[in-house]
Write a protein that holds these residues in place. Structure first.
Motif, PDB file in Angstrom:
ATOM      1  N   SER A 263      17.366  29.606  31.772  1.00 55.56           N
ATOM      2  CA  SER A 263      18.649  29.600  32.471  1.00 55.56           C
ATOM      3  C   SER A 263      19.791  30.131  31.626  1.00 55.56           C
ATOM      4  CB  SER A 263      18.976  28.181  32.946  1.00 55.56           C
ATOM      5  OG  SER A 263      18.925  27.267  31.856  1.00 55.56           O
ATOM      6  N   GLY A 264      19.635  30.124  30.307  1.00 52.45           N
ATOM      7  CA  GLY A 264      20.687  30.629  29.437  1.00 52.45           C
ATOM      8  C   GLY A 264      20.970  32.107  29.625  1.00 52.45           C
ATOM      9  N   LYS A 265      20.068  32.825  30.315  1.00 55.64           N
ATOM     10  CA  LYS A 265      20.294  34.243  30.595  1.00 55.64           C
ATOM     11  C   LYS A 265      21.346  34.451  31.682  1.00 55.64           C
ATOM     12  CE  LYS A 265      15.684  35.996  29.377  1.00 55.64           C
ATOM     13  NZ  LYS A 265      14.500  36.721  29.918  1.00 55.64           N
ATOM     14  N   SER A 266      21.573  33.440  32.495  1.00 55.29           N
ATOM     15  CA  SER A 266      22.529  33.586  33.587  1.00 55.29           C
ATOM     16  C   SER A 266      23.951  33.489  33.044  1.00 55.29           C
ATOM     17  CB  SER A 266      22.304  32.504  34.645  1.00 55.29           C
ATOM     18  OG  SER A 266      22.640  31.236  34.125  1.00 55.29           O
ATOM     19  N   PRO A 267      24.934  34.124  33.697  1.00 55.03           N
ATOM     20  CA  PRO A 267      26.316  34.064  33.214  1.00 55.03           C
ATOM     21  C   PRO A 267      26.846  32.638  33.118  1.00 55.03           C
ATOM     22  CG  PRO A 267      26.081  35.767  34.880  1.00 55.03           C
ATOM     23  CD  PRO A 267      24.791  34.993  34.878  1.00 55.03           C
ATOM     24  N   GLU A 268      26.411  31.761  34.036  1.00 51.26           N
ATOM     25  CA  GLU A 268      26.899  30.367  34.025  1.00 51.26           C
ATOM     26  C   GLU A 268      26.156  29.503  33.015  1.00 51.26           C
ATOM     27  OE1 GLU A 268      27.801  32.468  37.638  1.00 51.26           O
ATOM     28  OE2 GLU A 268      25.862  31.991  36.766  1.00 51.26           O
ATOM     29  N   GLY A 269      24.971  29.940  32.581  1.00 50.05           N
ATOM     30  CA  GLY A 269      24.177  29.129  31.659  1.00 50.05           C
ATOM     31  C   GLY A 269      23.368  28.064  32.352  1.00 50.05           C
ATOM     32  N   HIS A 270      23.387  28.060  33.678  1.00 48.28           N
ATOM     33  CA  HIS A 270      22.594  27.124  34.471  1.00 48.28           C
ATOM     34  C   HIS A 270      22.307  27.789  35.814  1.00 48.28           C
ATOM     35  CE1 HIS A 270      26.854  26.112  35.523  1.00 48.28           C
ATOM     36  NE2 HIS A 270      26.351  26.309  36.734  1.00 48.28           N
TER      37      HIS A 270
END
Length: 332
Positions: A263-270
């Motif tokens: 999930s850390g790949k997403s801009p929000e981190g979640h």
């Protein structure tokens, strides 16, 4: 990057609150997607909204009376109809609110969540219309707000023929803030010793880093899905149909040192998604409900409860067992 979703799911927010909404009809009968300008301006307290009256506030029959028809504003703006006295809304908070949306062109209701039904709005969600986010942050629970947005900033230059919204229209929202909470950033609760023989987990230094997953030497993957709590949270238990927020790392039993997704790949981190609605792999869809917010779960998913014999190339083969560690941060 492989996704834990089986297919594209419906948006978490009603699309009338989303920055990029469905536009005019395509040739094949599907809706074309219209993206609002990235430079949408931030709203300010607006004198132009002073003439808008709210009737039936706090009830299922709340309505807006506009001072003119058509009603337009020069740009995004908001007005505090009634100040709240509860907790203040922060930029990362989850807000529960009743709302009503009308088109200033004719005063007709476009959408509503009133009475007992409320909508959840994440102030950190980049898909939420920026004018709504800017107007709400800093307000308090109990506040009642009007927010005006040029329709072009919400539905783009194509407008939305299905909702009868043209780019030149002004959209007027009315919000009643009923609750606010600050989601967790990582699991918190009571540690649970895992059963012997299961993979071991070493979390990253921050929630944005992938966890390290280690398979015990000589261990064979289970034939049925295993959901092993590593931390038991103290929040409410997740129910099927709710939208959950999680952080996670996913790897295969075959190559545990190479996460295929995290999930850390997403801009929000979640990430956020609905559970128990058939929109996720079965191991998640059935494995997450029943566990409390704040929990950390080790989830081991055989092919039958994952992507089946087809897998998800190039990372996941048809006979791969999946290993996840996930933190449940919120549920609504």
């Amino acid at each position: 990057m492989s996704s834990i979703r089986l297919r594209l799911a419906a948006a978490v927010l009603p699309f009338t609150l989303v920055l990029s909404a469905c536009g005019g009809d395509g040739k094949d009968g599907s809706s074309a997607e219209a993206t609002a300008p990235a430079t949408a301006s931030a709203p300010a307290q607006s004198a132009e909204l002073a003439g808008v009256k709210v009737e039936g506030a706090g009830t299922e029959k709340a309505s807006l009376v506009l001072p003119s028809s058509p009603f337009t504003t020069s740009g995004p703006g908001y007005r505090v109809v009634e100040e709240g006295t509860g907790k203040q809304i922060g930029g990362e908070d989850e807000v529960s609110a009743h709302y009503l949306l009308v088109n200033g062109k004719n005063g007709k209701q476009v959408d509503a969540r009133l009475g007992k039904e409320a909508v959840g709005l994440s102030m950190a969600d980049k898909s939420l219309q920026s004018a709504i986010q800017s107007a709400m942050v800093g307000q308090k629970v109990g506040s009642r707000l009007l927010v005006a947005i040029p329709a072009r900033e919400a539905v783009g230059d194509q407008g939305n023929s299905q909702l009868g919204i043209a780019p030149a229209d002004t959209l007027v929202y009315y919000f009643e803030v009923t609750d606010v909470k600050t989601p967790l950033t990582q699991a918190t609760g009571t540690p649970v010793p895992p059963k012997p023989g299961l993979p071991t987990i070493e979390m990253g230094k921050t929630p944005q880093e992938p966890a390290k997953i280690t398979i015990p030497k000589g261990a064979t993957p289970p034939t049925k899905t295993v959901v092993q709590p590593l931390i038991e949270g103290k929040g409410p238990k997740v129910a099927a149909g709710q939208t959950v927020r999680v952080t996670y790392t996913g790897a295969t039993w075959r190559e545990p040192s190479k996460p295929f997704d995290y999930s850390g790949k997403s801009p929000e981190g979640h990430v956020e998604f609905a559970v128990g609605k058939g929109e996720l792999i079965k191991g998640w869809d059935e494995g997450i409900p029943g566990h409390a917010v704040g929990s950390r779960l080790l989830v081991i998913v055989p092919p039958a409860d994952g992507y089946g014999k087809q897998g998800r190339e190039p990372d996941i083969k048809g006979d791969d067992t999946l290993v996840f560690v996930l933190d449940i941060l919120d549920a609504r």
